[in-house]
Motif scaffolding. Structure first.
Motif, PDB file in Angstrom:
ATOM      1  N   ASN A  35      -4.021   6.902 -13.016  1.00 24.25           N
ATOM      2  CA  ASN A  35      -5.254   6.359 -13.455  1.00 24.25           C
ATOM      3  C   ASN A  35      -5.269   5.103 -14.050  1.00 24.25           C
ATOM      4  N   GLY A  36      -3.869   4.525 -14.172  1.00 21.82           N
ATOM      5  CA  GLY A  36      -3.763   3.090 -14.635  1.00 21.82           C
ATOM      6  C   GLY A  36      -3.511   2.976 -16.194  1.00 21.82           C
ATOM      7  N   GLU A  37      -3.392   4.203 -16.661  1.00 23.45           N
ATOM      8  CA  GLU A  37      -3.068   4.121 -18.208  1.00 23.45           C
ATOM      9  C   GLU A  37      -1.583   4.299 -18.578  1.00 23.45           C
TER      10      GLU A  37
ATOM     11  N   LEU B   4       2.554   9.033 -10.906  1.00 22.65           N
ATOM     12  CA  LEU B   4       3.101   8.045 -11.341  1.00 22.65           C
ATOM     13  C   LEU B   4       2.696   7.007 -10.328  1.00 22.65           C
ATOM     14  N   VAL B   5       2.778   5.585 -10.680  1.00 23.63           N
ATOM     15  CA  VAL B   5       2.793   4.592  -9.784  1.00 23.63           C
ATOM     16  C   VAL B   5       3.708   3.624 -10.218  1.00 23.63           C
TER      17      VAL B   5
ATOM     18  N   VAL C  24       0.794  -1.124  -0.168  1.00 24.52           N
ATOM     19  CA  VAL C  24      -0.152   0.094   0.090  1.00 24.52           C
ATOM     20  C   VAL C  24       0.869   1.393   0.079  1.00 24.52           C
ATOM     21  N   ASP C  25       0.391   2.395  -0.658  1.00 25.61           N
ATOM     22  CA  ASP C  25       1.000   3.652  -0.764  1.00 25.61           C
ATOM     23  C   ASP C  25      -0.081   4.587  -0.733  1.00 25.61           C
ATOM     24  N   HIS C  26       0.463   5.958  -0.630  1.00 22.19           N
ATOM     25  CA  HIS C  26      -0.619   6.925  -0.545  1.00 22.19           C
ATOM     26  C   HIS C  26      -0.403   8.056  -1.490  1.00 22.19           C
ATOM     27  N   ASP C  27      -1.262   8.423  -2.127  1.00 22.13           N
ATOM     28  CA  ASP C  27      -1.065   9.570  -3.131  1.00 22.13           C
ATOM     29  C   ASP C  27      -1.831  10.854  -2.357  1.00 22.13           C
ATOM     30  N   HIS C  28      -0.742  11.675  -1.748  1.00 26.62           N
ATOM     31  CA  HIS C  28      -1.105  13.019  -1.337  1.00 26.62           C
ATOM     32  C   HIS C  28      -1.730  13.975  -1.987  1.00 26.62           C
TER      33      HIS C  28
ATOM     34  N   SER D 217      -7.179   1.676  -6.242  1.00 24.86           N
ATOM     35  CA  SER D 217      -7.153   2.822  -5.478  1.00 24.86           C
ATOM     36  C   SER D 217      -8.302   2.988  -4.734  1.00 24.86           C
ATOM     37  N   CYS D 218      -8.180   3.865  -3.615  1.00 24.76           N
ATOM     38  CA  CYS D 218      -9.651   4.068  -2.912  1.00 24.76           C
ATOM     39  C   CYS D 218      -9.556   5.088  -1.872  1.00 24.76           C
ATOM     40  N   ASN D 219     -10.453   5.540  -1.491  1.00 23.45           N
ATOM     41  CA  ASN D 219     -10.408   6.735  -0.324  1.00 23.45           C
ATOM     42  C   ASN D 219      -9.662   6.026   0.979  1.00 23.45           C
ATOM     43  N   MET D 220      -9.643   7.188   1.680  1.00 25.16           N
ATOM     44  CA  MET D 220      -8.711   6.783   3.105  1.00 25.16           C
ATOM     45  C   MET D 220      -9.697   6.105   4.011  1.00 25.16           C
ATOM     46  N   ASP D 221     -10.761   5.960   3.669  1.00 27.50           N
ATOM     47  CA  ASP D 221     -11.755   5.034   4.461  1.00 27.50           C
ATOM     48  C   ASP D 221     -11.993   3.744   3.806  1.00 27.50           C
ATOM     49  N   GLY D 222     -11.537   3.439   2.639  1.00 27.95           N
ATOM     50  CA  GLY D 222     -11.696   2.283   1.974  1.00 27.95           C
ATOM     51  C   GLY D 222     -12.684   2.217   1.108  1.00 27.95           C
ATOM     52  N   SER D 223     -13.380   3.545   0.836  1.00 20.74           N
ATOM     53  CA  SER D 223     -14.646   3.830  -0.117  1.00 20.74           C
ATOM     54  C   SER D 223     -14.081   4.014  -1.448  1.00 20.74           C
ATOM     55  N   ASN D 224     -15.079   3.884  -2.542  1.00 22.63           N
ATOM     56  CA  ASN D 224     -14.907   4.512  -3.895  1.00 22.63           C
ATOM     57  C   ASN D 224     -13.465   3.743  -4.501  1.00 22.63           C
ATOM     58  N   ILE D 225     -13.664   2.340  -4.529  1.00 23.92           N
ATOM     59  CA  ILE D 225     -12.555   1.460  -5.077  1.00 23.92           C
ATOM     60  C   ILE D 225     -12.671   1.747  -6.632  1.00 23.92           C
ATOM     61  N   THR D 226     -11.282   1.979  -7.220  1.00 26.41           N
ATOM     62  CA  THR D 226     -11.238   1.890  -8.516  1.00 26.41           C
ATOM     63  C   THR D 226     -10.130   1.179  -8.980  1.00 26.41           C
TER      64      THR D 226
END
Length: 284
Positions: free
Chosen positions: A134-136, A118-119, A65-69, A85-94
């Motif tokens: 965004n995975g592209e 970048l990832v 796991v890592d964080h996009d600030h 990726s997801c929100n900090m509470d685990g919601s909105n998974i992409t």
């Protein structure tokens, strides 16, 4: 991040100045410690010790796991070559990658370069791969002779660091856009964890067979700052927080995460009882 089973616990520490450390040190201002267990994600306030639990994001075991600030989102590498990726509470998974993607990444290592959007991750075990957040535009930066087992980034110099499964235990680096691969440091008998790097003082904290080491990356000077490491307890993780100038670490037999100064002083527990087993820490 590093050497994690599907029943692992992952710990994420938020809030460090950008450019002072790899992507494990972002720019969040929170005192929260995120703990990923098999079933839950727990936010712990380091100052008060209070905690809040959320459902674990996704259905798969979490490997890294890592964080996009920039967008304040988590990026997670999970079992079966899944990256999301997801929100900090685990919601909105992409979902950015799944088991149908080719090649399948070696998903126990991942780092986010937030400012560059970048990832970076290890692909097919012996590649360093990057893609947009965004995975592209997935790109293999380099093919390596050995398994890539740890990735970190330095925002200020736009360099990506990694280690490989090899006898020499080199710490490698190259630019975000590829180019020549350099040996940043030959750490000899150490098995370095690039995330535990203090790039301001050019040093690294890592675990060897007999303890936790502070290593000067300009010279081959090293000091044992804690003697908790043993060959019988390989389930460990260690990170450095330049904002607080503290080293956070854990071993499989520890019930709670611990922190100490870079010289090994003020060794104390952090957060609630997490039980035994592997825990992986990440300074954001």
């Amino acid at each position: 991040m590093f050497w994690l089973s599907t029943v692992a616990v992952i710990v994420v520490f938020l809030g460090v100045c950008s450019g002072q450390a790899p992507s494990s040190a972002g720019t969040g201002g929170s005192n929260d410690l995120l703990v990923f267990t098999e079933r839950a994600m727990v936010h712990i306030d380091v100052t008060t010790g209070q905690s809040t639990s959320f459902p674990k994001p996704g259905f798969f075991g979490i490997n890294a796991v890592d964080h996009d600030h920039v967008d304040n989102r988590l990026f997670i590498a999970a079992a079966y070559s899944i990256i999301f990726s997801c929100n900090m509470d685990g919601s909105n998974i992409t979902y950015l990658r799944d088991w149908t993607a080719s090649p399948s990444p070696f998903t126990d290592t991942l780092a986010v370069a937030s400012d560059a959007r970048l990832v970076f991750f290890g692909g097919t075990g012996r590649q360093v791969v990057k893609m947009n957040v965004n995975g592209e535009h997935e790109t293999v930066l380099v093919n390596r002779p050995n398994t890539v087992q740890g990735i970190a980034v330095d925002h200020s110099t736009r360099m990506v660091f990694w280690r490989e499964q090899e006898i020499d235990s080199h710490l490698y680096k190259m630019g975000f856009d590829g180019g020549a691969v350099e040996i940043h440091k030959d750490l000899r008998f150490f098995r370095p964890q690039p995330r535990a790097m203090d790039l301001v003082n050019n040093r690294m904290f890592t675990v060897a067979y007999d303890g936790i080491y502070a290593i000067d990356l300009s010279h081959f000077d090293y000091t044992v700052i804690n003697s908790r490491g043993t060959r019988r307890d390989p389930d460990f993780d260690i990170v450095y927080d330049p904002r607080r100038q503290r080293v956070f670490y854990t071993f499989g037999n520890l019930q709670r995460v611990r922190m100490m100064t870079p010289t090994g002083g003020q060794d104390a527990t952090v957060g609630p009882d997490l039980g035994s087993g592997k825990k992986v820490l990440l300074v954001l």
